[in-house]
Design an enzyme around this catalytic site. Sequence first.
Site, PDB file in Angstrom:
ATOM      1  N   TYR A   1       0.851  -1.198   0.000  1.00  0.00           N
ATOM      2  CA  TYR A   1       0.000   0.000   0.000  1.00  0.00           C
ATOM      3  C   TYR A   1       0.882   1.240   0.000  1.00  0.00           C
ATOM      4  CZ  TYR A   1      -3.746   3.194   1.403  1.00  0.00           C
ATOM      5  OH  TYR A   1      -4.646   4.225   1.449  1.00  0.00           O
TER       6      TYR A   1
ATOM      7  N   TYR B   1      -3.126   5.287   8.705  1.00  0.00           N
ATOM      8  CA  TYR B   1      -2.552   3.964   8.469  1.00  0.00           C
ATOM      9  C   TYR B   1      -1.384   3.817   9.439  1.00  0.00           C
ATOM     10  CZ  TYR B   1      -1.441  -0.139   5.552  1.00  0.00           C
ATOM     11  OH  TYR B   1      -1.232  -1.419   5.063  1.00  0.00           O
TER      12      TYR B   1
END
Length: 286
Positions: free
Chosen positions: A172, A182
Amino acid sequence: KGKRAFIAGVADDNGYGWAIAKSLAAAGAEILVGTWVPALNIFETSLRRGKFDESRLMPDGSLMEITKVYPLDAVFDNLDDVPEDIKTNKRYAGSSKWTVQEVAESVKQDFGSIDILVHSLANGPEVSKPLLETSRKGYLAALSASSYSYVSLLKHFLPLMNPGGSSISLTYIASEQIIPGYGGGMSSAKAALESDTRVLAFEAGRKHKIRVNAISAGPLRSRAAKAIGFIDMMIEYSKANAPLQKELSADEVGNTAAFLASPLASAITGAIIYVDNGLNAMGIGV
Ligand code: NAD
């Protein structure tokens, strides 16, 4: 002769692992999956009861067959690593041979060899905490489950991979750009995974003629992503700002994996391939 794939990280029909399995199956591969031990029961029961039958439907009208489901916990390399509380945990005690080394041994015993290895798993217990609030334990757990798990899988499966084979993991963009939310060391874990993709491409390429690539995927409403908490916002953001203003389908990632695993990609290794409607290329949102 058909190829055989082992896909680690399939526990329902919503994630990237499932979509990759389907694309590989549609291209003619035999499918083996590794399912996280605590999720194994529900997954096998749902499969057996036909709960996934609609999602098993392939373009030619047939249903994807999963030849075998292996229990797996990719944070343990062999039995010596497993602490007592896990050994005696009911969910774990019900299965056996789920450490990485044991799974590789079982696959070797059952099938002899594989051609395609897919790592589609991640876990960061503190993912919802900012990095500055992440504990050492949480950070190392993210790296163990999401990065070293790949080194370990490839290490143990390489001896049973046929030359010309291909290994793929999922990453990602938070590894290289700031994606607030995140957290828990997951951005660090993806950075490690991408760096390792290059080094492993060298080592596995020279030693075994195996290609090693990663797909940097855009946002998908998987079980893991829902646990992070901001997935709907990320999907909206991508739709609003990416060059291609559509929702990303898991199949688009699956098809890229099938390409990377095929001879069409025979010169591609050590690469991070974006499958994100082009969002990575944007400098500012418009
Ligand atoms: P998912 O929930 O379908 O897959 C994650 C899987 O990891 C689950 O099946 C879970 O059971 C398994 N798992 C967790 N810890 C494990 C362990 N110790 N051993 C074995 N299995 C374990 O979710 P997903 O989003 O499809 O995730 C697949 C991969 O895609 C991950 O690497 C994730 O980081 C990556 N990814 C996801 C997105 C997204 O938006 N969903 C975006 C980019 C990359």
